[in-house]
Design a protein around this motif. Structure first.
Motif, PDB file in Angstrom:
ATOM      1  N   TYR A   1       0.826  -1.309   0.059  1.00 19.74           N
ATOM      2  CA  TYR A   1      -0.041  -0.079  -0.009  1.00 19.74           C
ATOM      3  C   TYR A   1       0.963   1.158   0.178  1.00 19.74           C
ATOM      4  O   TYR A   1       0.373   2.283  -0.703  1.00 19.74           O
ATOM      5  N   LYS A   2       2.037   1.161   0.678  1.00 20.93           N
ATOM      6  CA  LYS A   2       2.868   2.458   0.848  1.00 20.93           C
ATOM      7  C   LYS A   2       3.482   2.736  -0.585  1.00 20.93           C
ATOM      8  O   LYS A   2       3.676   3.638  -1.177  1.00 20.93           O
ATOM      9  N   ILE A   3       3.877   1.381  -1.381  1.00 17.77           N
ATOM     10  CA  ILE A   3       4.374   1.541  -2.873  1.00 17.77           C
ATOM     11  C   ILE A   3       3.268   2.040  -3.724  1.00 17.77           C
ATOM     12  O   ILE A   3       3.746   2.985  -4.430  1.00 17.77           O
ATOM     13  N   TYR A   4       2.075   1.499  -3.517  1.00 16.51           N
ATOM     14  CA  TYR A   4       1.096   2.282  -4.076  1.00 16.51           C
ATOM     15  C   TYR A   4       0.903   3.885  -4.080  1.00 16.51           C
ATOM     16  O   TYR A   4       0.843   4.475  -5.177  1.00 16.51           O
ATOM     17  N   LYS A   5       1.065   4.156  -2.878  1.00 14.83           N
ATOM     18  CA  LYS A   5       0.904   5.697  -2.565  1.00 14.83           C
ATOM     19  C   LYS A   5       2.037   6.480  -3.204  1.00 14.83           C
ATOM     20  O   LYS A   5       1.753   7.587  -3.897  1.00 14.83           O
ATOM     21  N   VAL A   6       3.271   5.920  -3.266  1.00  9.45           N
ATOM     22  CA  VAL A   6       4.323   6.493  -3.938  1.00  9.45           C
ATOM     23  C   VAL A   6       4.242   6.494  -5.496  1.00  9.45           C
ATOM     24  O   VAL A   6       4.341   7.369  -6.337  1.00  9.45           O
ATOM     25  N   LEU A   7       4.048   5.421  -6.173  1.00  9.82           N
ATOM     26  CA  LEU A   7       3.754   5.116  -7.522  1.00  9.82           C
ATOM     27  C   LEU A   7       2.880   5.815  -7.986  1.00  9.82           C
ATOM     28  O   LEU A   7       2.919   6.552  -9.185  1.00  9.82           O
ATOM     29  N   LEU A   8       1.325   5.887  -7.390  1.00  8.26           N
ATOM     30  CA  LEU A   8       0.420   6.487  -8.155  1.00  8.26           C
ATOM     31  C   LEU A   8       0.104   7.966  -7.656  1.00  8.26           C
ATOM     32  O   LEU A   8      -0.490   8.697  -8.360  1.00  8.26           O
ATOM     33  N   LYS A   9       0.579   8.162  -6.378  1.00  7.31           N
ATOM     34  CA  LYS A   9      -0.156   9.472  -5.941  1.00  7.31           C
ATOM     35  C   LYS A   9       1.283  10.201  -5.634  1.00  7.31           C
ATOM     36  O   LYS A   9       1.005  11.572  -5.025  1.00  7.31           O
ATOM     37  N   ALA A  10       2.357   9.912  -5.744  1.00  7.05           N
ATOM     38  CA  ALA A  10       3.555  10.585  -5.300  1.00  7.05           C
ATOM     39  C   ALA A  10       3.466  11.019  -3.881  1.00  7.05           C
ATOM     40  O   ALA A  10       4.115  12.224  -3.484  1.00  7.05           O
ATOM     41  N   LYS A  11       3.038  10.226  -3.031  1.00  9.50           N
ATOM     42  CA  LYS A  11       2.613  10.791  -1.742  1.00  9.50           C
ATOM     43  C   LYS A  11       3.745  10.338  -0.622  1.00  9.50           C
ATOM     44  O   LYS A  11       4.012   9.124  -0.676  1.00  9.50           O
ATOM     45  N   MET A  12       4.452  11.113   0.054  1.00  7.37           N
ATOM     46  CA  MET A  12       5.355  10.620   0.934  1.00  7.37           C
ATOM     47  C   MET A  12       4.449  10.219   2.133  1.00  7.37           C
ATOM     48  O   MET A  12       3.288  10.403   2.330  1.00  7.37           O
ATOM     49  N   ASN A  13       5.030   8.995   2.861  1.00  8.02           N
ATOM     50  CA  ASN A  13       4.588   8.316   3.578  1.00  8.02           C
ATOM     51  C   ASN A  13       4.472   9.074   5.200  1.00  8.02           C
ATOM     52  O   ASN A  13       5.471   9.051   6.016  1.00  8.02           O
ATOM     53  N   THR A  14       3.297   9.885   5.415  1.00  8.98           N
ATOM     54  CA  THR A  14       3.130  10.593   6.664  1.00  8.98           C
ATOM     55  C   THR A  14       2.143   9.616   7.690  1.00  8.98           C
ATOM     56  O   THR A  14       1.745  10.501   8.699  1.00  8.98           O
ATOM     57  N   GLU A  15       1.814   8.827   7.176  1.00 10.99           N
ATOM     58  CA  GLU A  15       0.549   8.215   8.165  1.00 10.99           C
ATOM     59  C   GLU A  15       0.935   6.686   8.393  1.00 10.99           C
ATOM     60  O   GLU A  15       1.741   6.153   7.565  1.00 10.99           O
ATOM     61  N   THR A  16       0.421   6.231   9.253  1.00  7.36           N
ATOM     62  CA  THR A  16       0.664   4.653   9.511  1.00  7.36           C
ATOM     63  C   THR A  16      -0.749   4.041   9.997  1.00  7.36           C
ATOM     64  O   THR A  16      -1.496   4.842  10.804  1.00  7.36           O
ATOM     65  N   ILE A  17      -0.967   2.732   9.983  1.00  8.57           N
ATOM     66  CA  ILE A  17      -2.074   2.138  10.262  1.00  8.57           C
ATOM     67  C   ILE A  17      -1.791   1.326  11.559  1.00  8.57           C
ATOM     68  O   ILE A  17      -0.732   0.283  11.503  1.00  8.57           O
TER      69      ILE A  17
END
Ligand code: SF4
Ligand code: SF4
Length: 378
Positions: free
Chosen positions: A230-246
């Protein structure tokens, strides 16, 4: 020889299938591991990196406070969220054509742990995605699969192409079989991806146990968790830095268990005040596992980091240590066959210890065996 253990379920704890959100905290705390100095009122932009730590919100520095990370006290900057979510370091994702480019991208987005897992596998023949939480009181990995299955399946398919592989297997516990109807209903449209049920046994989430169970080579198998996909998804498709965690918050000292998608860096105390109703005053708090995690003495000192996956809050058991009765249970249960009692009484750590906590779990004398045996364990 590695062995898997079936643990008793705690009937007081019901795990849930809904994700709450805590994405607008008033304050966050950023651990500072180096000697960098900061002035009060300095402005911090969201996504700024402090070493490997990310500012998950934007705002001014209000001061610092001592926090505890991996049993060590370190200073942390206190940031007052201004809710502007300024994003000076937003990066554009270029098209990724190779494993090497993916690794570079993950490093750029502060996902070094995932980059290193992929980098460590030179010759990937098997690609496994695990939705199994190690912690028996946590459900993060499975809940990510059941809530974000489209994103997970799309990303697996993308990675298969990138790694030139023709199949992937998603693993989930057989106790979750009824809850994966939605995943099963769509997986037919992804011919290269299958789902397989594994026994609900402690430690089956670990790479060496997965490979042993599936009878495949650890060296040739890339295993990623659904949270990592899911983190890879956010980077690949949304260019989003990981600032959240579940994270999962569970235990028999609270009214109900919760899964929360939270900003990294929030104080555990603030998170509990916001979400948790205690049903007793005398409780124990464990970070990242009741068996394999760390017992916390002061929740004021704990923040949620990118590596926090679960908080277990159990009624205090007030169990006193007593004398060893030579029952042999610790040696018998140790999954890597350490002579635990011998190590404990001779104050010896053992390099093979995997910090699973099973020895403490079974010891009728309630001795803190793991704490001695694991002390130098990697
Ligand atoms: S914590 Fe270490 S010594 Fe204890 S059972 Fe697990 S692997 Fe064995
Ligand atoms: S489990 Fe505890 S009581 Fe039994 S042999 Fe090991 S140390 Fe002694």
């Amino acid at each position: 020889m590695l062995q898997l253990i079936k643990l008793e379920n705690n009937n007081h704890i019901f795990l849930v299938n809904h994700i709450n959100e805590y994405l607008n905290p008033l304050y966050i705390y950023i651990p500072i591991f180096d000697k960098t100095t900061f002035k009060m009122k300095d402005y911090v932009y969201k996504n700024t990196l402090f070493g490997d730590e990310v500012a998950s919100v934007s705002g001014n520095i209000l001061g610092s406070k001592k926090i505890i990370v991996n049993k060590k006290h370190i200073p942390a900057l206190k940031i007052k969220n201004d809710f502007k979510e300024n994003n000076i370091s937003k990066k554009r994702v270029k098209k990724i054509n190779s494993k090497e480019e993916l690794i570079e991208l993950l490093n750029n987005f502060n996902l070094k742990d995932i980059a290193n897992i992929i980098l460590s596998k030179q010759n990937i023949k098997n690609f496994i995605v695990s939705s199994i939480d190690e912690e028996i009181y946590a459900i993060n990995e499975f809940i990510i699969l059941s809530n974000y299955y489209n994103e997970i399946l799309d990303t697996i398919e993308y990675l298969l192409k990138l790694f030139s592989l023709d199949k992937s297997l998603i693993l989930t516990k057989n106790t979750n079989s009824k809850s994966i109807k939605n995943v099963k209903s769509i997986i037919g449209t992804y011919p290269k991806i299958n789902i397989s049920l594994v026994p609900d046994k402690y430690l089956i989430s670990r790479d060496e146990f997965i490979c042993k169970y599936l009878n495949i080579s650890l060296d040739e198998t890339l295993i990623l968790k659904t949270s990592e996909i899911y983190k890879i998804y956010k980077v690949l498709l949304k260019a989003k830095m990981n600032t959240e965690t579940i994270i999962t918050i569970s235990g028999d000292a609270i009214e109900k268990s919760l899964v929360i998608n939270t900003k990294i860096g929030v104080s555990l105390k603030e998170l509990l005040d916001e979400f948790i109703k205690f049903i007793c005053d005398d409780y124990e708090v464990y970070v990242n596992g009741y068996l394999s995690g760390i017992k916390i003495e002061n929740i004021d000192e704990v923040i949620i980091t990118k590596n926090t996956s679960s908080i277990v809050i159990n009624k205090s058991k007030k169990e006193e240590e007593s004398s060893c009765i030579n029952c042999g249970a610790c040696k018998k249960i140790c999954p890597v066959n350490i002579n635990v009692k011998y190590c404990y009484f001779n104050k010896l750590s053992h390099k093979n210890c995997i910090k699973c906590g099973l020895c403490n779990y079974v010891c009728p004398a309630r001795l803190k065996l793991k704490e001695i045996v694991m002390s130098d364990a990697k």
